[in-house]
Motif scaffolding. Structure first.
Motif, PDB file in Angstrom:
ATOM      1  N   ALA A  66     -38.968 -57.101 -19.957  1.00 35.76           N
ATOM      2  CA  ALA A  66     -38.301 -57.249 -21.154  1.00 35.76           C
ATOM      3  C   ALA A  66     -38.808 -57.703 -22.365  1.00 35.76           C
ATOM      4  O   ALA A  66     -38.470 -57.308 -23.648  1.00 35.76           O
ATOM      5  CB  ALA A  66     -37.147 -58.222 -20.791  1.00 35.76           C
ATOM      6  N   THR A  67     -39.921 -58.488 -22.088  1.00 37.78           N
ATOM      7  CA  THR A  67     -40.724 -59.027 -23.213  1.00 37.78           C
ATOM      8  C   THR A  67     -41.342 -58.038 -23.827  1.00 37.78           C
ATOM      9  O   THR A  67     -41.442 -57.971 -25.127  1.00 37.78           O
ATOM     10  CB  THR A  67     -41.568 -60.223 -23.022  1.00 37.78           C
ATOM     11  OG1 THR A  67     -40.624 -61.243 -22.378  1.00 37.78           O
ATOM     12  CG2 THR A  67     -42.492 -60.842 -24.012  1.00 37.78           C
TER      13      THR A  67
ATOM     14  N   ALA B 211     -39.035 -55.717 -25.847  1.00 37.80           N
ATOM     15  CA  ALA B 211     -38.631 -56.266 -27.084  1.00 37.80           C
ATOM     16  C   ALA B 211     -39.583 -56.483 -28.142  1.00 37.80           C
ATOM     17  O   ALA B 211     -39.610 -55.946 -29.109  1.00 37.80           O
ATOM     18  CB  ALA B 211     -38.296 -57.681 -26.930  1.00 37.80           C
ATOM     19  N   THR B 212     -40.850 -56.734 -27.564  1.00 38.16           N
ATOM     20  CA  THR B 212     -42.175 -56.605 -28.668  1.00 38.16           C
ATOM     21  C   THR B 212     -42.563 -55.242 -29.001  1.00 38.16           C
ATOM     22  O   THR B 212     -42.765 -54.880 -30.288  1.00 38.16           O
ATOM     23  CB  THR B 212     -43.473 -57.160 -27.821  1.00 38.16           C
ATOM     24  OG1 THR B 212     -43.086 -58.332 -27.304  1.00 38.16           O
ATOM     25  CG2 THR B 212     -44.574 -56.894 -28.777  1.00 38.16           C
TER      26      THR B 212
ATOM     27  N   ALA C  21     -40.166 -52.906 -29.531  1.00 33.54           N
ATOM     28  CA  ALA C  21     -38.973 -52.660 -30.374  1.00 33.54           C
ATOM     29  C   ALA C  21     -39.363 -53.244 -31.739  1.00 33.54           C
ATOM     30  O   ALA C  21     -39.110 -52.818 -32.873  1.00 33.54           O
ATOM     31  CB  ALA C  21     -37.651 -53.170 -29.749  1.00 33.54           C
ATOM     32  N   LEU C  22     -39.620 -54.478 -31.721  1.00 34.56           N
ATOM     33  CA  LEU C  22     -40.010 -55.246 -32.929  1.00 34.56           C
ATOM     34  C   LEU C  22     -41.142 -54.762 -33.741  1.00 34.56           C
ATOM     35  O   LEU C  22     -41.093 -54.231 -34.754  1.00 34.56           O
ATOM     36  CB  LEU C  22     -40.570 -56.696 -32.621  1.00 34.56           C
ATOM     37  CG  LEU C  22     -39.175 -57.691 -32.269  1.00 34.56           C
ATOM     38  CD1 LEU C  22     -39.787 -58.999 -31.885  1.00 34.56           C
ATOM     39  CD2 LEU C  22     -38.109 -57.754 -33.466  1.00 34.56           C
TER      40      LEU C  22
END
Length: 77
Positions: free
Chosen positions: A56-57, A60-61, A63-64
């Protein structure tokens, strides 16, 4: 003949008791199997939980970073 009839009832009662006991044992075994399967699932989830956090991290990274790159391309052509 009366004692034979009473003896037959005694045997029938014992047979019924044994059958009930066997049915209860089978229900108990089935319940134990369900509990063991649930425990195995919970153990598997406990082992995989840190990897789910890592995945998940990472998502998210990514995506950022993707959003930042898109914003930079949009505002700084």
């Amino acid at each position: 003949m009366a004692s034979s009839s009473a003896s037959d009832l005694d045997i029938a009662e014992q047979v019924a008791r044994v059958i009930r006991s066997n049915e209860e044992t089978q229900k108990f075994i089935a319940e134990q199997r369900e509990l063991m399967a649930e425990a195995a699932k919970l153990e598997r989830d406990r082992v995989l939980a840190p990897w789910q956090i890592v995945a998940a991290t990472a998502a998210a990274t990514a995506a950022l970073i993707g959003g930042t790159v898109a914003a930079v391309k949009l505002f700084l052509p």
